[in-house]
Design a protein around this motif. Structure first.
Motif, PDB file in Angstrom:
ATOM      1  N   LEU A 162       8.943  -0.480   2.073  1.00 13.38           N
ATOM      2  CA  LEU A 162       9.837  -0.216   0.951  1.00 13.38           C
ATOM      3  C   LEU A 162       9.821   1.284   0.686  1.00 13.38           C
ATOM      4  CD1 LEU A 162       9.298  -2.933  -1.809  1.00 13.38           C
ATOM      5  CD2 LEU A 162      11.482  -1.883  -1.222  1.00 13.38           C
ATOM      6  N   GLU A 163      10.996   1.896   0.713  1.00 10.59           N
ATOM      7  CA  GLU A 163      11.097   3.323   0.398  1.00 10.59           C
ATOM      8  C   GLU A 163      11.814   3.479  -0.935  1.00 10.59           C
ATOM      9  OE1 GLU A 163      13.203   7.452   2.014  1.00 10.59           O
ATOM     10  OE2 GLU A 163      12.821   5.801   3.416  1.00 10.59           O
ATOM     11  N   THR A 164      11.210   4.191  -1.855  1.00 12.01           N
ATOM     12  CA  THR A 164      11.825   4.430  -3.161  1.00 12.01           C
ATOM     13  C   THR A 164      12.189   5.897  -3.301  1.00 12.01           C
ATOM     14  OG1 THR A 164       9.678   4.824  -4.241  1.00 12.01           O
ATOM     15  CG2 THR A 164      10.510   2.579  -4.249  1.00 12.01           C
ATOM     16  N   THR A 165      13.391   6.124  -3.791  1.00 10.22           N
ATOM     17  CA  THR A 165      13.878   7.474  -4.028  1.00 10.22           C
ATOM     18  C   THR A 165      14.821   7.404  -5.220  1.00 10.22           C
ATOM     19  OG1 THR A 165      14.932   9.417  -3.011  1.00 10.22           O
ATOM     20  CG2 THR A 165      15.838   7.251  -2.434  1.00 10.22           C
ATOM     21  N   ALA A 166      15.568   8.469  -5.479  1.00  8.17           N
ATOM     22  CA  ALA A 166      16.538   8.454  -6.573  1.00  8.17           C
ATOM     23  C   ALA A 166      17.728   9.330  -6.225  1.00  8.17           C
ATOM     24  CB  ALA A 166      15.906   8.937  -7.869  1.00  8.17           C
ATOM     25  N   THR A 216       0.852  -1.180   0.000  1.00  7.05           N
ATOM     26  CA  THR A 216       0.000   0.000   0.000  1.00  7.05           C
ATOM     27  C   THR A 216       0.897   1.243   0.000  1.00  7.05           C
ATOM     28  OG1 THR A 216      -0.102   0.113   2.419  1.00  7.05           O
ATOM     29  CG2 THR A 216      -1.776  -1.215   1.290  1.00  7.05           C
ATOM     30  N   LEU A 217       0.328   2.386  -0.317  1.00 13.06           N
ATOM     31  CA  LEU A 217       1.092   3.626  -0.411  1.00 13.06           C
ATOM     32  C   LEU A 217       0.841   4.481   0.826  1.00 13.06           C
ATOM     33  CD1 LEU A 217       2.951   5.285  -2.306  1.00 13.06           C
ATOM     34  CD2 LEU A 217       0.875   6.358  -3.213  1.00 13.06           C
ATOM     35  N   LYS A 218       1.907   4.726   1.601  1.00 13.35           N
ATOM     36  CA  LYS A 218       1.793   5.567   2.780  1.00 13.35           C
ATOM     37  C   LYS A 218       2.107   7.015   2.461  1.00 13.35           C
ATOM     38  CE  LYS A 218       3.587   6.228   7.479  1.00 13.35           C
ATOM     39  NZ  LYS A 218       4.563   5.736   8.496  1.00 13.35           N
ATOM     40  N   GLU A 219       3.084   7.235   1.570  1.00 11.65           N
ATOM     41  CA  GLU A 219       3.502   8.597   1.240  1.00 11.65           C
ATOM     42  C   GLU A 219       4.002   8.640  -0.187  1.00 11.65           C
ATOM     43  OE1 GLU A 219       7.468  11.014   2.232  1.00 11.65           O
ATOM     44  OE2 GLU A 219       6.225  10.714   4.020  1.00 11.65           O
ATOM     45  N   PHE A 220       3.620   9.684  -0.919  1.00  9.70           N
ATOM     46  CA  PHE A 220       4.112   9.865  -2.281  1.00  9.70           C
ATOM     47  C   PHE A 220       4.393  11.338  -2.519  1.00  9.70           C
ATOM     48  CE2 PHE A 220       2.970  10.456  -6.934  1.00  9.70           C
ATOM     49  CZ  PHE A 220       4.216  10.059  -7.394  1.00  9.70           C
ATOM     50  N   LYS A 221       5.695  11.657  -2.680  1.00 13.03           N
ATOM     51  CA  LYS A 221       6.123  13.015  -2.970  1.00 13.03           C
ATOM     52  C   LYS A 221       6.945  12.983  -4.256  1.00 13.03           C
ATOM     53  CE  LYS A 221       6.245  14.543   1.872  1.00 13.03           C
ATOM     54  NZ  LYS A 221       7.103  15.088   2.969  1.00 13.03           N
ATOM     55  N   PRO A 222       6.345  13.376  -5.387  1.00  8.70           N
ATOM     56  CA  PRO A 222       7.062  13.316  -6.667  1.00  8.70           C
ATOM     57  C   PRO A 222       8.401  14.055  -6.596  1.00  8.70           C
ATOM     58  CG  PRO A 222       4.756  13.826  -7.023  1.00  8.70           C
ATOM     59  CD  PRO A 222       4.973  13.903  -5.537  1.00  8.70           C
ATOM     60  N   GLY A 223       9.438  13.387  -7.090  1.00 10.96           N
ATOM     61  CA  GLY A 223      10.764  13.982  -7.083  1.00 10.96           C
ATOM     62  C   GLY A 223      11.477  13.887  -5.757  1.00 10.96           C
ATOM     63  N   VAL A 224      10.823  13.299  -4.756  1.00 12.67           N
ATOM     64  CA  VAL A 224      11.430  13.180  -3.422  1.00 12.67           C
ATOM     65  C   VAL A 224      11.506  11.707  -3.019  1.00 12.67           C
ATOM     66  CG1 VAL A 224      11.336  13.881  -0.998  1.00 12.67           C
ATOM     67  CG2 VAL A 224      10.533  15.449  -2.783  1.00 12.67           C
ATOM     68  N   ARG A 225      10.346  11.113  -2.710  1.00 13.38           N
ATOM     69  CA  ARG A 225      10.348   9.699  -2.317  1.00 13.38           C
ATOM     70  C   ARG A 225       8.913   9.185  -2.267  1.00 13.38           C
ATOM     71  NH1 ARG A 225      11.298   9.441   4.281  1.00 13.38           N
ATOM     72  NH2 ARG A 225       9.384  10.554   4.845  1.00 13.38           N
TER      73      ARG A 225
END
Length: 216
Positions: free
Chosen positions: A191-195, A162-171
């Motif tokens: 799972l934390e996704t960033t770049a 499920t999605l807890k937090e979504f900040k485009p360009g951040v994480r």
């Protein structure tokens, strides 16, 4: 494998165009997020052959102009609502028509009509025979979303996280879906996704333990 824990994953690029709308996805980081969050009607195996996913089975008529999909019963979206044929038809129609903004709109050009047969059966009629049409449904953008979704900051999916937090360009932060339709689902809790766009900085972050997976 042990259940629990968190993994921080870094891709090579992200930005304000990051999206949770699978029909608009063009970047690896979006593809990975969407695989965590959604499912397809069919999935492609290692030989790139379509296998049932949200469709528990599918059949093709003799002329390869009609495909019928039996939708799994009991599959729940992250908001608790049940997956039905209406969600599948709506998801597929998003890739069709003059007003569609889907980046894979040309892939659906061969489809004449998606139709609900009953609450858990859908049929697509093609303009011309196509024995490989099911393979198209396994591509990244063909995820099944809930009918009439408009909030793409936190859309309900059926996937393992499920999605807890979504900040485009951040994480983005994803949590294990405790009600996943595939049995116990994922082992990870978070799972934390960033770049990290700079390749040297990304490798250094991996070596130092600030991230656990780096993708070039």
């Amino acid at each position: 494998p042990k259940r629990g824990g968190k993994i921080k994953y870094s891709s090579s690029n992200h930005g304000p165009a990051d999206t949770m709308d699978p029909s608009l996805a063009t970047a690896n980081i979006d593809y990975n997020r969407h695989r965590m969050h959604y499912n397809n009607l069919v999935q492609l195996n290692d030989q790139m052959l379509p296998q049932p996913e949200l469709a528990e089975e599918f059949s093709i008529n003799d002329s390869a102009t009609e495909y019928t999909f039996k939708i799994r019963k009991g599959v729940a979206f992250h908001d608790g609502s049940k997956l039905t044929a209406d969600d599948v038809v709506w998801s597929m129609q998003r890739h069709m028509g003059e007003n569609s903004k889907s980046v894979v709109k040309p892939l659906m050009a061969g489809a004449k009509e998606w139709k609900k047969v009953d609450s858990h059966t859908v049929k697509v009629t093609l303009n011309n025979p196509d024995a490989d049409f099911a393979t198209i449904l396994g591509v990244f953008q063909m995820k099944i979303v809930k009918k009439d979704t408009t909030d793409w900051q936190n859309p309900p999916g059926t996937g393992p996280f499920t999605l807890k937090e979504f900040k485009p360009g951040v994480r983005a932060i994803h949590e294990r879906n405790k009600n996943y339709w595939r049995g116990d689902g994922a082992n990870l809790d978070v799972l934390e996704t960033t770049a990290i766009t700079d390749p040297v900085a990304r490798v250094n972050a991996l070596l130092s333990g600030d991230i656990h997976i780096a993708v070039s």
